[in-house]
Design a protein around this motif. Sequence first.
Motif, PDB file in Angstrom:
ATOM      1  N   SER A   1       0.623  -0.996   0.449  1.00 66.33           N
ATOM      2  CA  SER A   1      -0.131  -0.018   0.324  1.00 66.33           C
ATOM      3  C   SER A   1       1.035   1.777   0.109  1.00 66.33           C
ATOM      4  CB  SER A   1      -1.053  -0.408   1.005  1.00 66.33           C
ATOM      5  OG  SER A   1      -0.418   0.107   2.286  1.00 66.33           O
ATOM      6  N   SER A   2       0.577   2.622   0.083  1.00 61.19           N
ATOM      7  CA  SER A   2       1.559   3.561  -0.557  1.00 61.19           C
ATOM      8  C   SER A   2       1.772   4.059   1.386  1.00 61.19           C
ATOM      9  CB  SER A   2       0.052   4.453  -1.353  1.00 61.19           C
ATOM     10  OG  SER A   2      -0.498   5.019  -0.137  1.00 61.19           O
ATOM     11  N   ASP A   3       1.314   3.678   2.063  1.00 58.29           N
ATOM     12  CA  ASP A   3       2.117   4.028   3.686  1.00 58.29           C
ATOM     13  C   ASP A   3       2.618   2.602   4.215  1.00 58.29           C
ATOM     14  OD1 ASP A   3      -0.089   1.763   4.151  1.00 58.29           O
ATOM     15  OD2 ASP A   3      -1.311   3.503   5.527  1.00 58.29           O
ATOM     16  N   GLY A   4       3.115   1.372   2.893  1.00 54.20           N
ATOM     17  CA  GLY A   4       3.579   0.790   3.671  1.00 54.20           C
ATOM     18  C   GLY A   4       3.570  -1.016   4.602  1.00 54.20           C
ATOM     19  N   ALA A   5       2.618  -1.161   3.945  1.00 54.76           N
ATOM     20  CA  ALA A   5       1.667  -2.455   4.292  1.00 54.76           C
ATOM     21  C   ALA A   5       1.595  -3.147   3.580  1.00 54.76           C
ATOM     22  CB  ALA A   5       0.188  -2.204   4.791  1.00 54.76           C
ATOM     23  N   THR A   6       2.073  -4.129   2.933  1.00 54.21           N
ATOM     24  CA  THR A   6       2.277  -6.054   2.497  1.00 54.21           C
ATOM     25  C   THR A   6       1.230  -6.242   2.165  1.00 54.21           C
ATOM     26  OG1 THR A   6       3.771  -6.573   3.436  1.00 54.21           O
ATOM     27  CG2 THR A   6       5.014  -5.141   2.463  1.00 54.21           C
ATOM     28  N   ASN A   7       0.809  -6.830   1.126  1.00 56.02           N
ATOM     29  CA  ASN A   7       0.128  -7.754   1.084  1.00 56.02           C
ATOM     30  C   ASN A   7       0.000  -9.237   0.408  1.00 56.02           C
ATOM     31  OD1 ASN A   7      -2.711  -8.757  -0.763  1.00 56.02           O
ATOM     32  ND2 ASN A   7      -3.608  -8.089   1.092  1.00 56.02           N
ATOM     33  N   LEU A   8      -0.297 -10.243   0.421  1.00 56.57           N
ATOM     34  CA  LEU A   8      -0.365 -11.505  -0.824  1.00 56.57           C
ATOM     35  C   LEU A   8      -1.166 -12.138  -0.913  1.00 56.57           C
ATOM     36  CD1 LEU A   8       2.377 -12.197  -2.114  1.00 56.57           C
ATOM     37  CD2 LEU A   8       2.557 -13.942  -0.218  1.00 56.57           C
ATOM     38  N   ALA A   9      -1.867 -12.407  -1.909  1.00 54.69           N
ATOM     39  CA  ALA A   9      -3.136 -12.970  -2.599  1.00 54.69           C
ATOM     40  C   ALA A   9      -2.835 -14.274  -3.521  1.00 54.69           C
ATOM     41  CB  ALA A   9      -4.680 -12.164  -2.498  1.00 54.69           C
ATOM     42  N   ILE A  10      -3.223 -15.850  -3.365  1.00 48.66           N
ATOM     43  CA  ILE A  10      -3.140 -16.433  -4.319  1.00 48.66           C
ATOM     44  C   ILE A  10      -4.552 -16.023  -5.008  1.00 48.66           C
ATOM     45  CG2 ILE A  10      -4.575 -17.547  -3.359  1.00 48.66           C
ATOM     46  CD1 ILE A  10      -2.619 -20.188  -4.419  1.00 48.66           C
TER      47      ILE A  10
END
Length: 214
Positions: free
Chosen positions: A36-45
Motif C-alpha cells: 500500500s502507499s503507507d507501506g503495508a504489504t499484501n499477498l494473495a493467491i
Amino acid sequence: MHYSKEELQNLDKVKRLNIINSVSGVKPANLIGTISSDGATNLAIFSSVVHLGSNPGLLGMILRPAQDVRRHTYENIMETGYYTINHVQRSFAENAHFTSVKFEKDESEFEKCGLTEAFLFDFPAPFVAESQVKIGLKFLEEISIPVNGTSMLIGEILHIEIFDNAINDLGYIDLSLMDHVGVSGLNTYYSLSKVDSFPYARRSNLPDFTKKDR
C-alpha cells in the motif's frame, strides 16, 4: 453426468460453485505481492493469470474490484501501480492457499502465512522469497467486464527471476524441475510433470495422425 444451465442453477450453491470453478481444468497457482502507499504489504493467491503478449511482455489477471468488500490487492495496485507475480511450489502450497483468508488491511499475509518478503531490483512491490519464478510488473490498464462485475488488469513485465537450471538456451522453462503446482477449483492443488516437448507446429512437420495408434 450432464448438467444444463437450468440444472446448474438449481444445484446447491456450494456444489454449483465447485463445479464451475473446476470445469476449466488445472490453472496456474500464483501469489500476487503488493504494497500500500503507507507501506503495508499484501499477498494473495490467484489462479487467473494469463499471457497476453511477448513484445512487450504482458500478463493479465482477473479479479473483482473493490466494491462492498475491500480488495486489498486491487487497492494497492491502483495506489502504487506495481505488483509481483510469484509461482507457487509444492513446498509452500499450503502457506500460499491460506493467503486467501480475509485478513485486515494492516495484517500482512507474508507474516500470517509464513512466507518471506523480498524487495529486489529496487522494485517497489514485494516478491515471495520462496518462489523460484518471480515477476515484477507495472500496471498498464484495467478492462471492465460488466457481465459479472470483474476486471482484467493488464501489467507489463519489468523483471523476471527464474531458477537457473530450469531455463534452457532457447528460453524454454521446465516448470516440473521446480516442483510447481496448479490449482483446480478453490482448494485442490496438483503437481506438474513434463509430458513431452513438440516442435513448433507447421504444415511441413505435421505428423500423419491417421496412421498413428490411438
